[in-house]
Design an enzyme around this catalytic site. Sequence first.
Site, PDB file in Angstrom:
ATOM      1  N   ILE A  51       0.893  -1.164  -0.483  1.00 47.77           N
ATOM      2  CA  ILE A  51      -0.382   0.257   0.138  1.00 47.77           C
ATOM      3  C   ILE A  51       0.980   1.273   0.338  1.00 47.77           C
ATOM      4  O   ILE A  51       1.137   1.174   0.540  1.00 47.77           O
ATOM      5  CB  ILE A  51      -0.792   0.386   1.074  1.00 47.77           C
ATOM      6  CG1 ILE A  51      -1.851   0.964   1.203  1.00 47.77           C
ATOM      7  CG2 ILE A  51      -0.407  -0.125   2.617  1.00 47.77           C
ATOM      8  CD1 ILE A  51      -2.856   0.969   2.383  1.00 47.77           C
ATOM      9  N   SER A  52       0.369   1.965  -1.414  1.00 45.09           N
ATOM     10  CA  SER A  52       1.344   3.086  -0.878  1.00 45.09           C
ATOM     11  C   SER A  52       1.623   4.008   0.262  1.00 45.09           C
ATOM     12  O   SER A  52       0.863   4.372   0.933  1.00 45.09           O
ATOM     13  CB  SER A  52       0.796   3.890  -1.939  1.00 45.09           C
ATOM     14  OG  SER A  52       1.182   3.293  -3.316  1.00 45.09           O
TER      15      SER A  52
END
Length: 221
Positions: A51-52
């Site tokens: 997940i960024s």
Amino acid sequence: MVERDLRGRGIRDERVLAAMARVPRHLFVPPEYRAAAYDDRPLPIGAGQTISQPYVVALMTEKLALRGGQKVLEVGTGSGYQAAVLAEMGCEVYTIEIIESLAEAARKRLAALGYEKVHVRAGDGFYGWPEAAPFDAVILTAATPRVPAPIMEQMKIGARIVFPQGRGDLQTLMRGVKGPRGLRLEAAGRVRFVPMVGAVETPRPPDPTERVPPSRPGGSE
């Protein structure tokens, strides 16, 4: 997170900041990482994906200049977090994930959280989502050497696109606008994303319609 890592690092779009504040990021990461969910860093979500970090999500969303009501194509669903932020911006989101287990988990998660305007598909994002086209905006959340031709064809004239370009450890974040003669691209800093896989890995000759000015320093994931 919003005040320190987003507004504090230069994110100015109040609609982006409000959307990021509404999405429960801790529900998009595995239980063992929830204590770090609001840290400004990427986190593993399984299958070798991440997940960024919040700042990069906010930056890419801001670069799309969304005002609500647009139809957005996302390539690289991951956990579904970016799609949720886009939905909070008032957009209808069509998001594609090549790893089927992640796509199914994201679909269930987004549905449980009430994101009715997010549509999830398992498949190769290289081909876009032709039956939902044309799109007002496109975001690619995996690094690619180029914008796939099918996605270009599914963008409206005037549509915006944001994507990480390159194949090394660091890529260049690109922002583009589709014109009658192709994409007008500009660099928006350096980022780090997992690579896009699938049909995009097939080489092709350079596209002279993609006009890319030199890279400028910026945020990284």
